[in-house]
Enzyme design. Structure first.
Site, PDB file in Angstrom:
ATOM      1  N   ARG A  10      -5.198  -0.033   5.073  1.00 13.41           N
ATOM      2  CA  ARG A  10      -5.169   0.911   3.940  1.00 13.41           C
ATOM      3  C   ARG A  10      -5.656   2.326   4.230  1.00 13.41           C
ATOM      4  O   ARG A  10      -5.573   3.180   3.344  1.00 13.41           O
ATOM      5  CB  ARG A  10      -5.961   0.346   2.749  1.00 13.41           C
ATOM      6  CG  ARG A  10      -5.450  -0.981   2.201  1.00 13.41           C
ATOM      7  CD  ARG A  10      -3.998  -0.917   1.813  1.00 13.41           C
ATOM      8  NE  ARG A  10      -3.570  -2.065   1.018  1.00 13.41           N
ATOM      9  CZ  ARG A  10      -2.311  -2.433   0.851  1.00 13.41           C
ATOM     10  NH1 ARG A  10      -1.353  -1.731   1.434  1.00 13.41           N
ATOM     11  NH2 ARG A  10      -2.000  -3.468   0.108  1.00 13.41           N
ATOM     12  N   GLU A  48       6.237  -1.785  10.323  1.00 12.24           N
ATOM     13  CA  GLU A  48       7.173  -2.558   9.535  1.00 12.24           C
ATOM     14  C   GLU A  48       8.229  -1.613   8.961  1.00 12.24           C
ATOM     15  O   GLU A  48       7.927  -0.742   8.160  1.00 12.24           O
ATOM     16  CB  GLU A  48       6.378  -3.275   8.444  1.00 12.24           C
ATOM     17  CG  GLU A  48       7.077  -4.049   7.440  1.00 12.24           C
ATOM     18  CD  GLU A  48       6.086  -4.642   6.429  1.00 12.24           C
ATOM     19  OE1 GLU A  48       6.550  -5.382   5.558  1.00 12.24           O
ATOM     20  OE2 GLU A  48       4.878  -4.356   6.488  1.00 12.24           O
ATOM     21  N   HIS A  61      10.855  -5.636   7.661  1.00  5.62           N
ATOM     22  CA  HIS A  61      10.657  -6.215   6.330  1.00  5.62           C
ATOM     23  C   HIS A  61      12.061  -6.432   5.757  1.00  5.62           C
ATOM     24  O   HIS A  61      12.733  -5.480   5.344  1.00  5.62           O
ATOM     25  CB  HIS A  61       9.849  -5.276   5.444  1.00  5.62           C
ATOM     26  CG  HIS A  61       9.640  -5.774   4.042  1.00  5.62           C
ATOM     27  ND1 HIS A  61       8.382  -5.898   3.485  1.00  5.62           N
ATOM     28  CD2 HIS A  61      10.509  -6.182   3.084  1.00  5.62           C
ATOM     29  CE1 HIS A  61       8.498  -6.356   2.247  1.00  5.62           C
ATOM     30  NE2 HIS A  61       9.785  -6.525   1.981  1.00  5.62           N
ATOM     31  N   ASP A 100       0.000 -10.440   6.922  1.00  2.72           N
ATOM     32  CA  ASP A 100       0.390  -9.408   5.964  1.00  2.72           C
ATOM     33  C   ASP A 100      -0.774  -9.126   5.019  1.00  2.72           C
ATOM     34  O   ASP A 100      -0.610  -9.011   3.812  1.00  2.72           O
ATOM     35  CB  ASP A 100       1.646  -9.815   5.180  1.00  2.72           C
ATOM     36  CG  ASP A 100       2.250  -8.664   4.383  1.00  2.72           C
ATOM     37  OD1 ASP A 100       1.846  -7.505   4.611  1.00  2.72           O
ATOM     38  OD2 ASP A 100       3.120  -8.919   3.524  1.00  2.72           O
TER      39      ASP A 100
END
Length: 438
Positions: free
Chosen positions: A62, A142, A176, A303
């Site tokens: 994050r 991703e 993804h 994930d």
């Protein structure tokens, strides 16, 4: 500094002495053959298992941009407490990691990591591939074929161009795979107002259909074949997607939440169980588990995508997608070993040996002489319930609340004690994480 682990049972049931000298494994020998006097510290494992540190090839720590959810300090400590010694961070931060400058910024933040790390480069309309590939990125991805957290979904032409560039750079592309054209908007309409935990959380699973994943996996594999690129399918949630990747010679990963949770759990989880791709039917979950057990699936990765409780406690339309998992992945898999549903060597391969091979991470994933001393000491006879309040992620909750799991006693990162819970008290070592691509 040297440490001798004596009488350690490895994943293949060999009982060995393992000598750590500095940051590497200096020697692995039959139990009782290495002299304790040759080490500064001796740890008698007394039949406990010594495993290679897990490599979590898919986390979202994050930073930058969303440090209220997680940061490199809290996320990496959570990893160490769960036996994960290497993590790979994804690009959907703010700014997204799609330029060389963004990679540099994230690398500076990652200097406070307790575990080793890789940084993935992402793809958006305004990405800068020249500067991106000039940096030591871990992989490309991703790469989002549909919007998820961060709104990084891209169009077909850009995806093909990105895959071709990655192939020229000899870089794995992590995808993804969801096709938004096959989503079912009517499913959200059927959810009514979908307010909070009392809303129809299952509507998210009905909305982001299994067919959308299968179609996107097929497209990603076709584009990869055209460019002769190495394609890795992230967080595969369907047996159809797994089989397609396997049949094409590509690799794929499965998350613990798709392995252990299904749509049947959503009555209890509510919007705390919303993620992308979503939870599937119990029948599909069982089929995914079978493919994890039989060797079809290459990797288990988390994930790890934390959000605060306040953010998740929203309508099914408004709650952000994602759940934490970096601290509970290995403990949940070890519990399956205890219960006889997974083999310990298979778990070792899923979380350590295979990720190191798929992504060519030098010195990781195995307990052999000359490799990094990334080690996890576990007692398979000691399990406990998972409690969000006991975990170390900043978000302080888990979708696996109350489940039994086997947590590490000690985690070493390149010979440094990153986490130690012996004696019942938890201690963390200094931040020694390094970029595995530098």
């Amino acid at each position: 500094m040297s440490t001798l682990f004596t009488n350690a049972t490895l994943a293949d049931d060999r009982v060995c002495d393992v000598l750590v000298a500095g940051e590497t494994i200096a020697e692995v020998a039959a139990a009782g053959t290495l002299a304790p006097a040759d080490a500064d510290e001796v740890v008698d494992c007394d039949g406990k298992h010594l495993l290679p540190g897990a490599v979590d090839a898919h986390v979202h720590f994050r930073e930058p941009g969303f440090a209220h959810k997680e940061d490199w300090h809290t996320g990496s400590r959570s990893a160490a407490a769960g036996g994960v010694t290497t993590v790979v961070d994804q690009p959907n931060t703010e700014p997204p990691t799609v330029t060389g400058a963004a990679v540099d910024e994230k690398a500076e933040l990652a200097a406070k990591s307790s575990v080793d790390f890789g940084i993935n480069g992402g793809v958006t309309e305004d990405w800068d591939p020249d500067s991106l590939f000039d940096r030591p990125i871990f992989a490309l991805g991703e790469v989002f074929l549909a919007d998820s957290t961060g709104d990084m979904g891209i169009e077909a032409d850009l995806f093909a161009d990105a895959v071709a560039r990655a192939a020229r750079e000899d870089t794995v592309v992590t995808v993804h795979a969801e096709d938004a054209a096959l989503f079912d908007p009517a499913a959200l309409e059927r959810a009514g107002d979908g307010t909070g935990r009392d809303g129809d959380a299952d509507a998210w699973s009905a909305f982001r259909t299994a067919e959308a994943e299968a179609a996107a996996v097929d497209r990603a594999l076709e584009v990869g074949a055209d460019s002769e690129a190495a394609i890795h399918i992230a967080h595969t949630s369907t047996p159809e997607g797994i089989d397609a990747a396997s049949d094409a010679g590509a690799t794929c990963e499965v998350t613990p939440h798709h392995l252990f949770l299904s749509r049947e759990d959503l009555d209890e989880l509510g919007t705390f169980g919303r993620m992308n791709p979503p939870l599937r039917s119990e029948a599909r979950r069982e089929a995914v588990f079978e493919r994890v057990a039989d060797g079809t699936v290459d990797i288990v990765a988390t994930d790890h995508a934390p959000h605060t409780r306040a953010e998740k406690d929203a309508s099914v339309r408004d709650a952000p997608s994602g759940v934490p998992g970096v601290e509970t992945m290995l403990p949940l898999l070890l519990q399956e070993v205890r219960e006889g549903t997974l083999d310990l060597e298979r778990v070792r391969d899923l979380v350590a040996a295979n990720p190191a091979t798929v992504f060519d991470i030098e010195g990781k994933g195995r307990i052999v002489e000359g490799t990094d001393a990334d080690l996890v000491l576990v007692d398979l006879e000691a399990s406990r319930e998972i409690r969000g309040d006991d975990l170390h992620s900043k978000c302080e909750w888990t979708p696996f609340e109350g489940r039994e799991a086997v947590f590490p006693e000690v985690t070493l990162v390149r010979g440094h004690v990153a986490y130690d819970a012996r004696g019942g008290d938890e201690t963390f070592g200094e931040a020694v994480g390094e970029n595995v691509r530098v």
